[in-house]
Write an enzyme that holds these catalytic residues in place. Structure first.
Site, short mmCIF file in Angstrom:
data_model
loop_
_atom_site.label_atom_id
_atom_site.label_comp_id
_atom_site.label_asym_id
_atom_site.label_seq_id
_atom_site.Cartn_x
_atom_site.Cartn_y
_atom_site.Cartn_z
N ILE A 211 0.92 -1.11 0.09
CA ILE A 211 0.03 0.01 -0.12
C ILE A 211 0.74 1.26 -0.07
O ILE A 211 0.63 2.24 -0.59
CB ILE A 211 -1.05 0.09 1.32
N TYR B 152 -0.36 12.91 5.25
CA TYR B 152 -1.12 12.18 4.28
C TYR B 152 -1.09 10.62 4.12
O TYR B 152 -1.68 9.78 4.23
CB TYR B 152 -1.42 12.71 2.88
N SER C 46 2.00 1.85 -3.66
CA SER C 46 1.11 2.55 -4.56
C SER C 46 1.00 3.97 -4.04
O SER C 46 0.89 4.85 -5.08
CB SER C 46 -0.11 1.87 -4.15
N GLU C 47 0.87 4.09 -2.76
CA GLU C 47 0.74 5.77 -2.51
C GLU C 47 1.83 6.80 -2.78
O GLU C 47 1.80 7.65 -3.34
CB GLU C 47 0.49 5.72 -0.77
N ILE C 48 3.06 6.14 -2.69
CA ILE C 48 4.32 6.94 -3.03
C ILE C 48 4.15 6.93 -4.62
O ILE C 48 4.59 8.22 -5.16
CB ILE C 48 5.59 6.29 -2.57
#
Length: 287
Positions: free
Chosen positions: A37, A124, A40-42
């Site tokens: 996860i 975030y 994917s966020e980075i």
């Protein structure tokens, strides 16, 4: 702004109804692995989803866990990252993997506070990983979430601060960390809404609004128009790292076409300080 219970319920139903019919499916949404996860966020930071999807699949095949990334060579990491922009994100991911292996014995931290101290991770990203991996109900904002709240609660207002939006995100957060379903139907009174599913639904709705209503983030007090890439310092940094990944070593003369606009030596020195390159005589190699 204090929202009434009925307004919160109506808002949640609208978002969840859309998600049930139009929700997007991504590989990172089918896992609770915090490392996957985080990757994917980075990758999704300042990069369109369409470019991220194939890169994410390729990355997870090559570096499926923190251990495999921690032991990888920087050149290997940068070559795989090409096409996503901002190579610093790739280096931070590698440093994060190294930190997890060395300081956490290979176990991904499980609190938002601990996730937040990982290299390149801010409030975030920490909140997103906490929500999607562990169901932690913390309030956070990204561009699609901001779009949704601007649309529903700040119709014509300009210079809206994220602090104002965060108060509404907190008020509308679900009370249960996990949901019984991965795809939610329209919410009913008393129905459990999962934090993970709720944030996915918000992002889907925000992505739809961007396509149909345009960029509402221009009404945010934090909005900044992205600088032109062509001829920019970012372009030179990327060119240096791409050539270093290909050749193994570079020198200032390799980038004569950029000298008039930027100090290539300054940029190479900057990349060395950041840990991308190391000096060997008159050349610089990938660290």
């Amino acid at each position: 702004m204090k929202l009434t219970h009925s307004r919160i319920t109506k808002f949640q139903k609208t978002i969840l109804s859309f998600s049930a019919k139009e929700g997007r499916t991504f590989s990172w949404r089918s896992t609770r692995d915090p490392y996957a996860i985080l990757v994917s966020e980075i990758m999704l930071q300042q990069t369109q989803v369409g470019r991220v999807v194939p890169k994410y699949m390729e990355w997870m095949k090559k570096f499926p866990n923190p251990e495999s990334l921690a032991t990888a060579k920087i050149g290997e990491v940068l070559r795989l990252w090409q096409g996503l922009g901002c190579n610093r994100r790739a280096l931070n991911l590698k440093r994060t993997a190294e930190m997890i292996v060395k300081e956490y014995n290979g176990v991904f931290p499980k609190t938002v506070k601990d996730i937040d101290v990982l290299p390149g991770v801010g409030p975030y990203t920490a909140g997103a990983v906490g929500a999607f991996a562990f169901g932690i109900p913390s309030a956070f904002i990204e561009t699609n979430i901001r779009t949704v709240y601007l649309h529903f609660f700040f119709k014509k207002k300009k210079k809206v601060r994220d602090e104002e939006i965060l108060k509404l995100v907190e008020q509308t957060l679900p009370k249960h960390p996990l949901a019984s379903k991965t795809r939610l139907s329209p919410s009913k009174e008393g129905e459990r809404i999962g934090v993970r599913e709720w944030y996915s639904a918000l992002m889907d709705y925000g992505a739809m609004l961007k396509k149909t209503e345009g960029n509402m983030n221009v009404r945010s007090a934090h909005y900044m128009k992205q600088a032109i890439f062509e001829g920019s310092r970012r372009q030179v940094r990327g060119a240096i790292l791409r050539l270093a990944s290909k050749k193994g070593a570079v020198k200032v003369d390799d980038f004569r076409q950029y000298v008039s606009a930027h100090s290539v030596m300054d940029i190479i020195s900057e990349l060395a300080k950041e840990g991308f390159l190391k000096k060997e005589g008159k050349t610089f190699r990938l660290a």
